[in-house]
Design a protein around this motif. Structure first.
Motif, PDB file in Angstrom:
ATOM      1  N   ILE A 229       0.878  -1.153  -0.123  1.00  0.00           N
ATOM      2  CA  ILE A 229       0.093   0.193   0.067  1.00  0.00           C
ATOM      3  C   ILE A 229       0.956   1.001   0.054  1.00  0.00           C
ATOM      4  N   GLY A 230       2.066   0.978  -0.344  1.00  0.00           N
ATOM      5  CA  GLY A 230       3.188   2.237  -0.248  1.00  0.00           C
ATOM      6  C   GLY A 230       4.659   1.908   0.232  1.00  0.00           C
ATOM      7  N   SER A 231       5.365   2.844   0.239  1.00  0.00           N
ATOM      8  CA  SER A 231       6.566   2.787   0.476  1.00  0.00           C
ATOM      9  C   SER A 231       6.774   3.196   2.012  1.00  0.00           C
ATOM     10  N   ASP A 232       7.056   4.337   2.302  1.00  0.00           N
ATOM     11  CA  ASP A 232       7.091   4.951   3.702  1.00  0.00           C
ATOM     12  C   ASP A 232       5.720   5.179   4.229  1.00  0.00           C
ATOM     13  N   GLU A 233       4.783   5.636   3.564  1.00  0.00           N
ATOM     14  CA  GLU A 233       3.200   6.071   3.940  1.00  0.00           C
ATOM     15  C   GLU A 233       2.208   5.379   3.347  1.00  0.00           C
ATOM     16  N   PRO A 234       1.190   4.975   3.495  1.00  0.00           N
ATOM     17  CA  PRO A 234       0.018   4.274   2.915  1.00  0.00           C
ATOM     18  C   PRO A 234      -0.212   5.559   1.796  1.00  0.00           C
ATOM     19  N   VAL A 235      -0.675   5.048   0.490  1.00  0.00           N
ATOM     20  CA  VAL A 235      -1.183   5.796  -0.441  1.00  0.00           C
ATOM     21  C   VAL A 235      -2.556   5.906  -0.576  1.00  0.00           C
ATOM     22  N   ILE A 236      -3.244   5.357   0.514  1.00  0.00           N
ATOM     23  CA  ILE A 236      -4.813   5.290   0.561  1.00  0.00           C
ATOM     24  C   ILE A 236      -5.059   5.837   2.023  1.00  0.00           C
ATOM     25  N   SER A 237      -6.311   6.118   2.125  1.00  0.00           N
ATOM     26  CA  SER A 237      -6.855   6.642   3.493  1.00  0.00           C
ATOM     27  C   SER A 237      -7.134   4.981   4.254  1.00  0.00           C
ATOM     28  N   LEU A 238      -7.000   4.759   5.395  1.00  0.00           N
ATOM     29  CA  LEU A 238      -7.086   3.995   5.938  1.00  0.00           C
ATOM     30  C   LEU A 238      -7.918   4.046   7.259  1.00  0.00           C
ATOM     31  N   PRO A 239      -8.786   2.890   7.886  1.00  0.00           N
ATOM     32  CA  PRO A 239      -9.433   3.162   9.220  1.00  0.00           C
ATOM     33  C   PRO A 239      -8.434   3.387  10.350  1.00  0.00           C
ATOM     34  N   GLY A 240      -8.740   4.450  11.124  1.00  0.00           N
ATOM     35  CA  GLY A 240      -7.893   4.833  12.312  1.00  0.00           C
ATOM     36  C   GLY A 240      -6.903   5.817  11.851  1.00  0.00           C
ATOM     37  N   GLY A 241      -7.138   6.268  10.667  1.00  0.00           N
ATOM     38  CA  GLY A 241      -6.122   7.387  10.154  1.00  0.00           C
ATOM     39  C   GLY A 241      -4.809   6.992  10.059  1.00  0.00           C
ATOM     40  N   LYS A 242      -4.503   5.845   9.722  1.00  0.00           N
ATOM     41  CA  LYS A 242      -3.019   5.131   9.450  1.00  0.00           C
ATOM     42  C   LYS A 242      -2.857   5.428   7.886  1.00  0.00           C
TER      43      LYS A 242
END
Length: 242
Positions: A229-242
């Motif tokens: 879902i990405g490299s350092d950070e997720p590129v999509i919105s996820l539950p819990g604001g991750k």
């Protein structure tokens, strides 16, 4: 009734455990049509509208909402109440201004996560396998049943960011050490972490990955369960604001 149940309906207690519905509320539920996602990894649109979003009180009202083209899946209006929606699909309901992505919760059930509008024009798709076709192009077979062609060197296990509904590849996220992944199956379903190691087995045992979460704890899961879902950070919105 037996014939109806076998073709269009499904007894609730036989519904997949991935469905977030109560098995004893009613005797029957809707059986999703054959399509892009397997039944255990998809929800029929009627269940989404009636049981999850609760935009209708009964199946008749839900069918009316769907049949009028008021529900978009990956940017396209879907009028079949049995249409299967599954992991990473984007559902939009313009009249309510609701936009959602289908994701697994910690119990492995499919849920609808409310996402910002800027997340609605793309979805992440995992490359299941690829074949070389004419003129040296590659055909990518994706987890949601799509096939796309490209000249890029993309491997099975990689994830692409696909514009919807255009089906253009915007970005490629390699399945490799250091990649950020969402676990889609097993006891760690819904957890997020980075790949520490990829274990390729020579025997008949499935390949696995070692994942480290944000608490620096590590665990092992099947390679097939690790969705980039990405490299350092997720590129999509996820539950819990991750």
């Amino acid at each position: 009734m037996a014939n109806m149940g076998s073709r269009k309906h499904l007894k609730r207690f036989k519904a997949p455990r991935t469905w977030p519905i109560h098995p004893k509320v009613d005797k029957w539920t809707v059986k999703p049509a054959a399509g892009s996602h397997a039944i255990e990894y998809s929800l029929p649109l009627l269940v989404v509208i009636r049981d999850i979003l609760k935009l209708s009180d009964n199946s008749r009202e839900a069918k009316r909402i769907i049949n009028t083209g008021n529900v978009l899946v990956d940017g396209r209006a879907r009028k079949d109440y049995k249409f299967p929606v599954g992991f990473m699909d984007v559902i939009q309901i313009p009249k309510t201004e609701g936009t959602y992505r289908v994701l697994p919760d910690a119990k492995g059930r499919l849920t609808l996560h409310n996402i910002p509008d800027e997340n609605a024009n793309f979805k992440l798709c995992k490359v299941i396998n690829k074949t070389t076709i004419k003129e040296g192009k590659n055909q990518l077979n994706l987890h949601d049943g799509r096939n796309v062609t490209t000249e890029e060197d993309i491997s099975a296990g990689d994830v692409i960011s696909l514009k919807v509904p255009d089906q253009e590849i915007a970005e490629v996220y390699e399945f490799s050490k250091g990649s950020l992944v969402l676990v889609t199956g097993g006891k760690h379903t819904g957890e997020i972490g980075k790949i520490n190691d990829i274990v390729i087995n020579d025997s008949s045992k499935p390949n696995t990955v070692v994942i480290e979460n944000d608490k620096k704890d590590t665990f092992i899961t099947l390679k097939d369960y690790a969705f980039v879902i990405g490299s350092d950070e997720p590129v999509i919105s996820l539950p819990g604001g991750k």
